[in-house]
Scaffold this motif. Structure first.
Motif, PDB file in Angstrom:
ATOM      1  N   GLN A 240       0.813  -1.210   0.000  1.00 37.03           N
ATOM      2  CA  GLN A 240       0.000   0.000   0.000  1.00 37.03           C
ATOM      3  C   GLN A 240       0.851   1.266   0.000  1.00 37.03           C
ATOM      4  OE1 GLN A 240      -3.319   0.260  -0.168  1.00 37.03           O
ATOM      5  NE2 GLN A 240      -3.758  -1.923  -0.138  1.00 37.03           N
ATOM      6  N   GLU A 241       2.036   1.163   0.587  1.00 37.88           N
ATOM      7  CA  GLU A 241       2.898   2.344   0.664  1.00 37.88           C
ATOM      8  C   GLU A 241       4.353   1.916   0.763  1.00 37.88           C
ATOM      9  OE1 GLU A 241       3.473   6.498   3.235  1.00 37.88           O
ATOM     10  OE2 GLU A 241       2.229   4.884   4.039  1.00 37.88           O
ATOM     11  N   VAL A 242       5.210   2.623   0.080  1.00 33.64           N
ATOM     12  CA  VAL A 242       6.655   2.466   0.219  1.00 33.64           C
ATOM     13  C   VAL A 242       7.177   3.718   0.906  1.00 33.64           C
ATOM     14  CG1 VAL A 242       8.863   2.218  -0.965  1.00 33.64           C
ATOM     15  CG2 VAL A 242       6.834   1.012  -1.833  1.00 33.64           C
ATOM     16  N   ILE A 243       7.770   3.549   2.079  1.00 33.03           N
ATOM     17  CA  ILE A 243       8.297   4.679   2.836  1.00 33.03           C
ATOM     18  C   ILE A 243       9.815   4.660   2.701  1.00 33.03           C
ATOM     19  CG2 ILE A 243       8.434   5.795   5.095  1.00 33.03           C
ATOM     20  CD1 ILE A 243       5.883   4.225   5.855  1.00 33.03           C
ATOM     21  N   ASN A 244      10.345   5.619   1.963  1.00 33.51           N
ATOM     22  CA  ASN A 244      11.781   5.682   1.709  1.00 33.51           C
ATOM     23  C   ASN A 244      12.434   6.508   2.819  1.00 33.51           C
ATOM     24  OD1 ASN A 244      14.411   6.165   0.723  1.00 33.51           O
ATOM     25  ND2 ASN A 244      13.704   5.899  -1.384  1.00 33.51           N
ATOM     26  N   LEU A 245      12.887   5.827   3.855  1.00 33.81           N
ATOM     27  CA  LEU A 245      13.481   6.511   5.005  1.00 33.81           C
ATOM     28  C   LEU A 245      14.795   7.188   4.643  1.00 33.81           C
ATOM     29  CD1 LEU A 245      12.783   3.770   7.688  1.00 33.81           C
ATOM     30  CD2 LEU A 245      11.551   5.915   7.391  1.00 33.81           C
ATOM     31  N   ALA A 246      15.520   6.631   3.661  1.00 32.50           N
ATOM     32  CA  ALA A 246      16.781   7.253   3.237  1.00 32.50           C
ATOM     33  C   ALA A 246      16.521   8.624   2.638  1.00 32.50           C
ATOM     34  CB  ALA A 246      17.489   6.341   2.237  1.00 32.50           C
ATOM     35  N   GLU A 247      15.528   8.696   1.751  1.00 31.31           N
ATOM     36  CA  GLU A 247      15.209   9.998   1.143  1.00 31.31           C
ATOM     37  C   GLU A 247      14.683  10.995   2.171  1.00 31.31           C
ATOM     38  OE1 GLU A 247      12.549   9.548  -2.118  1.00 31.31           O
ATOM     39  OE2 GLU A 247      14.125   8.868  -3.494  1.00 31.31           O
ATOM     40  N   MET A 248      14.047  10.483   3.229  1.00 34.69           N
ATOM     41  CA  MET A 248      13.511  11.353   4.272  1.00 34.69           C
ATOM     42  C   MET A 248      14.577  11.790   5.273  1.00 34.69           C
ATOM     43  SD  MET A 248      10.042   9.119   4.927  1.00 34.69           S
ATOM     44  CE  MET A 248       9.471  10.067   6.342  1.00 34.69           C
ATOM     45  N   GLY A 249      15.794  11.278   5.120  1.00 36.44           N
ATOM     46  CA  GLY A 249      16.860  11.610   6.056  1.00 36.44           C
ATOM     47  C   GLY A 249      16.728  10.895   7.389  1.00 36.44           C
ATOM     48  N   MET A 250      15.995   9.750   7.402  1.00 41.35           N
ATOM     49  CA  MET A 250      15.751   9.039   8.653  1.00 41.35           C
ATOM     50  C   MET A 250      16.481   7.699   8.733  1.00 41.35           C
ATOM     51  SD  MET A 250      11.675   9.822   9.183  1.00 41.35           S
ATOM     52  CE  MET A 250      11.562   8.849  10.709  1.00 41.35           C
ATOM     53  N   ALA A 251      17.226   7.345   7.700  1.00 39.60           N
ATOM     54  CA  ALA A 251      17.948   6.068   7.717  1.00 39.60           C
ATOM     55  C   ALA A 251      19.338   6.241   8.315  1.00 39.60           C
ATOM     56  CB  ALA A 251      18.051   5.510   6.302  1.00 39.60           C
ATOM     57  N   TRP A 252      19.872   5.141   8.871  1.00 38.23           N
ATOM     58  CA  TRP A 252      21.257   5.070   9.342  1.00 38.23           C
ATOM     59  C   TRP A 252      21.543   6.024  10.492  1.00 38.23           C
ATOM     60  CZ3 TRP A 252      21.389   6.742   3.828  1.00 38.23           C
ATOM     61  CH2 TRP A 252      21.013   5.699   2.981  1.00 38.23           C
ATOM     62  N   ASP A 253      20.521   6.387  11.243  1.00 37.62           N
ATOM     63  CA  ASP A 253      20.696   7.288  12.378  1.00 37.62           C
ATOM     64  C   ASP A 253      20.567   6.483  13.664  1.00 37.62           C
ATOM     65  OD1 ASP A 253      20.610   9.160  14.370  1.00 37.62           O
ATOM     66  OD2 ASP A 253      19.038  10.404  13.473  1.00 37.62           O
ATOM     67  N   PRO A 254      21.670   6.284  14.411  1.00 39.17           N
ATOM     68  CA  PRO A 254      21.592   5.486  15.636  1.00 39.17           C
ATOM     69  C   PRO A 254      20.702   6.110  16.711  1.00 39.17           C
ATOM     70  CG  PRO A 254      23.734   6.552  15.445  1.00 39.17           C
ATOM     71  CD  PRO A 254      23.040   6.769  14.148  1.00 39.17           C
ATOM     72  N   ASP A 255      20.405   7.398  16.577  1.00 38.41           N
ATOM     73  CA  ASP A 255      19.544   8.071  17.550  1.00 38.41           C
ATOM     74  C   ASP A 255      18.155   8.362  16.994  1.00 38.41           C
ATOM     75  OD1 ASP A 255      21.580   8.239  19.542  1.00 38.41           O
ATOM     76  OD2 ASP A 255      22.477   9.900  18.425  1.00 38.41           O
ATOM     77  N   ILE A 256      17.764   7.619  15.959  1.00 33.09           N
ATOM     78  CA  ILE A 256      16.489   7.875  15.289  1.00 33.09           C
ATOM     79  C   ILE A 256      15.311   7.862  16.260  1.00 33.09           C
ATOM     80  CG2 ILE A 256      16.271   5.418  14.689  1.00 33.09           C
ATOM     81  CD1 ILE A 256      14.920   8.354  12.646  1.00 33.09           C
ATOM     82  N   GLU A 257      15.362   7.001  17.286  1.00 28.66           N
ATOM     83  CA  GLU A 257      14.212   6.861  18.187  1.00 28.66           C
ATOM     84  C   GLU A 257      13.977   8.088  19.062  1.00 28.66           C
ATOM     85  OE1 GLU A 257      13.727   2.510  19.642  1.00 28.66           O
ATOM     86  OE2 GLU A 257      15.830   2.722  19.053  1.00 28.66           O
TER      87      GLU A 257
END
Length: 276
Positions: A240-257
């Protein structure tokens, strides 16, 4: 624009899912399309981590089996890289939820079985198995038996085993199930570590744990059913949806939470689950 957005480019196609339909008495998956492309980041090894999310009964298991080559769709295709043929069993490694290993064999013995599937040369198989132990920092466990290992160690051995069997593609089934927050973080670290060992390493994590999925993935696939005009679910799920976290600047961030975007996305997907 976040600096993270400038850190990667998209390379070759690694996985293509096209028009996949699976039906029993009624459709389970219907005209499902998805793709995974190679992520390239300058100056570093970067694999791919895709999280497949969906409510219970949405068809995650059937899609998992199809990607693994364990089940043929009624129609449509799943292909690796530039291949024109359907994925075959053994081409994609499967790390099951409870990390089944041969309990009567040592850790090294388990890896030798896996390595021997790709080479009939015993010396070469042993070299590959030993190299994999070193890569996962488990040399001291080579002569141990699986029942003496911790859950995390068993998981790493199961992943190493599948990498020896199936090259760069791995499917993980509910790796966060039943774990406390600290254990979940360790699993996320393991997945990140494995994906970063080679540019082509591609891990598809099937889970219902939304928070962990966002924390570890660069892309999220949300699986679910369409609704008719009256709001009733229509049989047959698709992405239903593809969420591209890399494009959103949310990937590979150890402090994302700790980021507000993490909480907002988590809440949005949870609301979306109720409609799938």
């Amino acid at each position: 624009m976040s600096a993270v957005l400038k850190e990667f480019t998209v390379g070759e196609r690694l996985l293509t899912i096209e028009g996949v339909c699976v039906s029993y008495d009624k459709p389970v998956l219907k005209k499902l399309d998805a793709k995974i492309d190679n992520i390239v980041r300058d100056g570093m090894q970067q694999g791919q981590v895709v999280a497949l999310l969906g409510p219970s009964g949405s068809g995650k298991t059937q899609l998992f089996r199809c990607i693994a080559g364990l089940q043929r769709p009624n129609s449509g295709s799943i292909r690796l890289k530039s291949s024109t043929t359907q994925v075959m069993p053994g081409e994609v490694g499967v790390v099951a939820q409870h990390y089944p290993l041969f309990n009567h064999r040592t850790v090294l013995g388990n890896l030798l079985v896996a390595a021997s599937r790709h080479t009939k040369d015993p010396k070469q198989a042993r070299e590959k198995a030993v190299a994999m132990l070193e890569e996962f920092h488990l040399e001291d466990k080579a002569m141990s038996y699986p029942q003496s290992l911790s859950g995390g160690q068993r998981q790493r051995i199961a992943i190493a085993q599948q990498l020896l069997c199936s090259s760069h593609f791995l499917l993980m089934d509910e790796p966060f199930s039943g774990l406390d927050p600290l254990a979940k973080r360790r699993v996320c670290e393991t997945i990140a570590g494995v994906s970063g060992k080679h540019d082509l390493n591609t891990m598809i994590v099937v889970t219902h744990d939304i928070e962990s999925a966002i924390a570890i993935a660069d892309t999220v696939w949300v699986l679910g059913r369409d609704r008719d005009d009256k709001g009733n679910p229509v049989p047959g799920a698709r992405i239903q949806e593809v969420i591209n976290l890399a494009e959103m600047g949310m990937a590979w961030d150890p402090d994302i939470e700790s980021r507000p975007e993490f909480f907002e996305l988590t809440k949005r997907i949870k609301r979306q689950f109720a409609e799938l």
